[in-house]
Design a protein around this motif. Structure first.
Motif, PDB file in Angstrom:
ATOM      1  N   TYR A  16       0.816  -1.211   0.000  1.00 20.00           N
ATOM      2  CA  TYR A  16       0.000   0.000   0.000  1.00 20.00           C
ATOM      3  C   TYR A  16       0.853   1.266   0.000  1.00 20.00           C
ATOM      4  CZ  TYR A  16      -4.179  -2.798   0.747  1.00 20.00           C
ATOM      5  OH  TYR A  16      -5.213  -3.681   0.591  1.00 20.00           O
ATOM      6  N   MET A  32      -9.078  -4.185   1.065  1.00 19.63           N
ATOM      7  CA  MET A  32      -9.514  -3.272   2.132  1.00 19.63           C
ATOM      8  C   MET A  32     -10.978  -3.526   2.503  1.00 19.63           C
ATOM      9  SD  MET A  32      -6.853  -1.837   2.939  1.00 19.63           S
ATOM     10  CE  MET A  32      -7.671  -1.118   4.335  1.00 19.63           C
ATOM     11  N   ARG A  45     -12.607   1.304  15.186  1.00 17.80           N
ATOM     12  CA  ARG A  45     -13.301   2.478  14.621  1.00 17.80           C
ATOM     13  C   ARG A  45     -14.363   3.009  15.590  1.00 17.80           C
ATOM     14  NH1 ARG A  45     -13.840   0.573   8.251  1.00 17.80           N
ATOM     15  NH2 ARG A  45     -11.656   0.966   7.700  1.00 17.80           N
ATOM     16  N   GLY A  64      -4.549   9.133   4.326  1.00 10.44           N
ATOM     17  CA  GLY A  64      -4.507   7.733   3.902  1.00 10.44           C
ATOM     18  C   GLY A  64      -5.925   7.188   3.947  1.00 10.44           C
ATOM     19  N   GLY A  66      -7.902   6.016   1.871  1.00 15.02           N
ATOM     20  CA  GLY A  66      -8.258   4.821   1.112  1.00 15.02           C
ATOM     21  C   GLY A  66      -9.602   4.980   0.442  1.00 15.02           C
ATOM     22  N   ASP A  88      -5.117  10.868   0.052  1.00 13.49           N
ATOM     23  CA  ASP A  88      -4.510   9.549  -0.137  1.00 13.49           C
ATOM     24  C   ASP A  88      -3.481   9.632  -1.258  1.00 13.49           C
ATOM     25  OD1 ASP A  88      -5.375   6.525   0.857  1.00 13.49           O
ATOM     26  OD2 ASP A  88      -4.349   6.537  -1.078  1.00 13.49           O
ATOM     27  N   ALA A  89      -2.469   8.748  -1.177  1.00 13.52           N
ATOM     28  CA  ALA A  89      -1.412   8.740  -2.185  1.00 13.52           C
ATOM     29  C   ALA A  89      -1.857   8.055  -3.474  1.00 13.52           C
ATOM     30  CB  ALA A  89      -0.175   8.029  -1.628  1.00 13.52           C
ATOM     31  N   SER A  90      -2.982   7.337  -3.435  1.00  8.04           N
ATOM     32  CA  SER A  90      -3.370   6.501  -4.574  1.00  8.04           C
ATOM     33  C   SER A  90      -4.610   7.018  -5.296  1.00  8.04           C
ATOM     34  CB  SER A  90      -3.625   5.075  -4.081  1.00  8.04           C
ATOM     35  OG  SER A  90      -4.437   4.366  -4.984  1.00  8.04           O
ATOM     36  N   MET A  93      -7.381   4.281  -5.132  1.00  8.84           N
ATOM     37  CA  MET A  93      -8.150   4.328  -3.886  1.00  8.84           C
ATOM     38  C   MET A  93      -9.147   5.484  -3.933  1.00  8.84           C
ATOM     39  SD  MET A  93      -7.493   2.121  -1.439  1.00  8.84           S
ATOM     40  CE  MET A  93      -6.338   0.782  -1.215  1.00  8.84           C
ATOM     41  N   GLY A 113      -2.378  13.177  -2.094  1.00 10.25           N
ATOM     42  CA  GLY A 113      -1.394  13.873  -1.269  1.00 10.25           C
ATOM     43  C   GLY A 113      -0.519  12.887  -0.532  1.00 10.25           C
ATOM     44  N   ASP A 114       0.551  13.416   0.037  1.00 11.17           N
ATOM     45  CA  ASP A 114       1.506  12.597   0.783  1.00 11.17           C
ATOM     46  C   ASP A 114       1.406  12.970   2.269  1.00 11.17           C
ATOM     47  OD1 ASP A 114       3.637  11.336   1.945  1.00 11.17           O
ATOM     48  OD2 ASP A 114       5.168  12.264   0.666  1.00 11.17           O
ATOM     49  N   ALA A 115       1.193  11.949   3.090  1.00 13.13           N
ATOM     50  CA  ALA A 115       1.029  12.187   4.528  1.00 13.13           C
ATOM     51  C   ALA A 115       2.228  12.905   5.140  1.00 13.13           C
ATOM     52  CB  ALA A 115       0.819  10.838   5.234  1.00 13.13           C
ATOM     53  N   GLU A 131      -5.611   5.796   9.505  1.00 14.16           N
ATOM     54  CA  GLU A 131      -5.795   4.372   9.813  1.00 14.16           C
ATOM     55  C   GLU A 131      -4.987   3.480   8.885  1.00 14.16           C
ATOM     56  OE1 GLU A 131      -9.875   2.981   9.885  1.00 14.16           O
ATOM     57  OE2 GLU A 131      -9.221   0.902   9.687  1.00 14.16           O
ATOM     58  N   ARG A 132      -4.185   2.601   9.462  1.00 18.32           N
ATOM     59  CA  ARG A 132      -3.427   1.568   8.738  1.00 18.32           C
ATOM     60  C   ARG A 132      -2.637   2.133   7.556  1.00 18.32           C
ATOM     61  NH1 ARG A 132      -7.679  -2.839   7.554  1.00 18.32           N
ATOM     62  NH2 ARG A 132      -9.124  -1.105   7.542  1.00 18.32           N
ATOM     63  N   THR A 133      -2.144   3.340   7.746  1.00 16.91           N
ATOM     64  CA  THR A 133      -1.370   4.017   6.706  1.00 16.91           C
ATOM     65  C   THR A 133       0.074   4.219   7.169  1.00 16.91           C
ATOM     66  OG1 THR A 133      -3.321   5.079   5.791  1.00 16.91           O
ATOM     67  CG2 THR A 133      -1.240   6.194   5.401  1.00 16.91           C
TER      68      THR A 133
HETATM   69  C1  SAM Z   1      -4.085  -0.185   4.102  1.00 19.25           C
HETATM   70  S1  SAM Z   1      -4.753   1.200   3.299  1.00 19.25           S
HETATM   71  C2  SAM Z   1      -5.808   1.910   4.565  1.00 19.25           C
HETATM   72  C3  SAM Z   1      -6.900   2.757   3.991  1.00 19.25           C
HETATM   73  C4  SAM Z   1      -7.917   3.317   4.994  1.00 19.25           C
HETATM   74  N1  SAM Z   1      -7.267   4.231   5.926  1.00 19.25           N
HETATM   75  C5  SAM Z   1      -8.626   2.224   5.743  1.00 19.25           C
HETATM   76  O1  SAM Z   1      -8.233   1.933   6.878  1.00 19.25           O
HETATM   77  O2  SAM Z   1      -9.558   1.622   5.182  1.00 19.25           O
HETATM   78  C6  SAM Z   1      -3.371   2.321   3.314  1.00 19.25           C
HETATM   79  C7  SAM Z   1      -3.658   3.581   2.537  1.00 19.25           C
HETATM   80  O3  SAM Z   1      -2.595   4.498   2.741  1.00 19.25           O
HETATM   81  C8  SAM Z   1      -2.320   5.138   1.514  1.00 19.25           C
HETATM   82  N2  SAM Z   1      -0.951   5.673   1.589  1.00 19.25           N
HETATM   83  C9  SAM Z   1       0.218   4.995   1.604  1.00 19.25           C
HETATM   84  N3  SAM Z   1       1.257   5.827   1.722  1.00 19.25           N
HETATM   85  C10 SAM Z   1       0.743   7.075   1.819  1.00 19.25           C
HETATM   86  C11 SAM Z   1       1.299   8.363   1.970  1.00 19.25           C
HETATM   87  N4  SAM Z   1       2.633   8.556   2.067  1.00 19.25           N
HETATM   88  N5  SAM Z   1       0.479   9.428   2.027  1.00 19.25           N
HETATM   89  C12 SAM Z   1      -0.868   9.268   1.929  1.00 19.25           C
HETATM   90  N6  SAM Z   1      -1.462   8.059   1.782  1.00 19.25           N
HETATM   91  C13 SAM Z   1      -0.674   6.984   1.733  1.00 19.25           C
HETATM   92  C14 SAM Z   1      -2.529   4.049   0.489  1.00 19.25           C
HETATM   93  O4  SAM Z   1      -2.702   4.550  -0.812  1.00 19.25           O
HETATM   94  C15 SAM Z   1      -3.764   3.349   1.046  1.00 19.25           C
HETATM   95  O5  SAM Z   1      -4.954   3.908   0.564  1.00 19.25           O
END
Ligand code: SAM
Length: 285
Positions: A16, A32, A45, A64, A66, A88-90, A93, A113-115, A131-133
Motif C-alpha cells: 500500500y 480493504m 473504529r 490515507g 483509502g 490519499d497517495a493513490s 483508492m 497527497g503525501d502524509a 488508519e493503517r497508513t
Molecule cells: C491499508 S490502506 C488503509 C486505507 C484506509 N485508511 C482504511 O483503513 O480503510 C493504506 C492507505 O494508505 C495510503 N498511503 C500509503 N502511503 C501514503 C502516503 N505517504 N500518504 C498518503 N497516503 C498513503 C494508500 O494509498 C492506502 O490507501
C-alpha cells in the motif's frame, strides 16, 4: 521489487506504499473491503468515533483515507456546517472513494497527497485520523508531525494501525513460522510494526491525553475451496516467493510453512492472530 516485471500481483515490499504502481491496484482496494469486516477494525473504529467526539460544524481530515469508508461514515457527525477532507497517495483508492461518497450522497473533499508533506495550512482541523497508513510510510514520525501540524490546538487525533510483529500462526514447525514472520518484517521495514509504535509516536509529537486500545484479531480458518487465504490476508503462494527472490527466505522453509499453513486450514485446525492498536490523543490547547 516494485520495478521487477516478474513480481507477483501483490508486492510485499511495495504494497500500500505505492498502490498505483502495483500490477492490480483494484485487488488492493478489494482487500480493504475484506479487512473492513474484521471485528478488530470495527471495534477500533468505534473507539475512535467515541474519542473524536465530532460535532456539527467541525472539520475532519482523514489521511490515507483509502476508500473513504470511515470518512463517509463520520461525515454526518459534522453536519450541518462541517467539512471532511480525505487525502490519499493513490488515485485508484480515491476513485473508489469518490464512487462511495457519490453513492452515499456525502460531500467529501478528496485529493491526492503525501502524509509526510500535506498541502494544507497549519492548525486547520478540529480532528485528524489516520488508519493503517503509517505502517506503509518509511518515516511514520514525519507523517505524525504533519498530522499534528494541521490539527488546531486542542484538536483530537486518532491513529489506528497494525503491529505485524504480532502475527502468529499455530503450526507444528514453530521455527519455520518464526523464519517466515521475520522475513516478512525484514521485507516491510520497521514501519510494519507501526501499531506498537503509536503511543510513543504520539508522545514524541507532544500530544497529550493519550489513550490506547489494543485489539487482537483471531483468524479461525477458511474454506480453501472458496478462497486462497483468510479474508483480508495475502495468499502465502503470492507472498512467500517474493521473499525468496529477495534472498531473505529459503525455499525449504517456504515449502514447510506453506504445507503446514494450508494443511491446518484443510484439517480445520487453522489458528492465527494479529494485534491492532487504536490510539486517541489531543494537541495541547
Ligand atoms: C491499508 S490502506 C488503509 C486505507 C484506509 N485508511 C482504511 O483503513 O480503510 C493504506 C492507505 O494508505 C495510503 N498511503 C500509503 N502511503 C501514503 C502516503 N505517504 N500518504 C498518503 N497516503 C498513503 C494508500 O494509498 C492506502 O490507501
Amino acid at each position: 521489487v516494485a520495478t521487477d516485471p516478474n513480481r507477483p500481483a501483490y508486492s510485499a515490499t511495495a504494497g500500500y506504499e505505492r498502490v498505483d504502481d502495483q500490477d492490480d491496484p483494484d485487488a488492493l482496494v478489494e482487500l480493504m473491503d475484506e479487512t473492513a469486516g474484521w471485528p478488530a477494525v470495527i471495534a477500533l473504529r468505534a473507539f475512535e468515533a467515541e474519542h473524536l467526539a465530532l460535532s456539527p460544524g467541525q472539520s475532519l481530515l482523514d489521511v490515507g483515507c483509502g476508500r473513504a469508508e470511515v470518512a463517509c461514515a463520520l461525515a454526518p457527525s459534522v453536519q450541518p456546517g462541517g467539512r471532511v477532507v480525505g487525502v490519499d497517495a493513490s488515485e485508484a483508492m480515491l476513485a473508489d472513494a469518490r464512487r462511495r461518497a457519490e453513492r452515499a450522497g456525502t460531500d467529501l473533499e478528496l485529493g491526492v497527497g503525501d502524509a509526510t508533506a500535506l498541502d494544507l495550512p497549519d492548525a486547520t482541523f478540529d480532528a485528524v485520523r489516520c488508519e493503517r497508513t503509517l505502517q506503509w510510510i518509511p518515516d511514520p514520525s514525519a507523517a505524525v508531525a504533519e498530522l499534528v501540524r494541521v490539527l488546531r490546538p486542542g484538536g483530537r487525533i486518532s491513529l489506528i494501525d497494525t503491529d505485524w510483529r504480532t502475527l502468529a500462526v499455530d503450526l507444528p514447525d514453530a521455527t519455520a513460522e518464526l523464519d517466515v514472520m521475520r522475513a516478512i518484517l525484514d521485507a516491510r521495514g520497521p514501519q510494519a510494526s507501526a501499531g506498537g509504535q503509536l503511543v510513543n509516536l504520539c508522545r514524541d509529537a507532544g500530544l497529550v491525553d493519550i489513550e490506547v486500545l489494543p485489539v487482537v484479531h483471531p483468524f479461525l480458518g477458511w474454506d480453501l475451496d472458496e478462497r486462497p487465504a483468510p479474508p483480508g490476508i495475502i495468499p502465502v503462494e503470492e507472498l512467500l516467493p517474493e521473499l525468496v527472490d529477495l534472498g531473505i527466505l529459503d525455499e525449504t522453509t517456504v515449502t514447510t510453512f506453506t504445507e503446514q499453513y494450508l494443511g491446518a486450514a484443510r484439517a480445520g485446525r487453522f489458528f492465527m492472530s494479529l494485534t491492532m492498536f487504536g490510539v486517541a490523543a489531543a494537541k495541547p490547547g
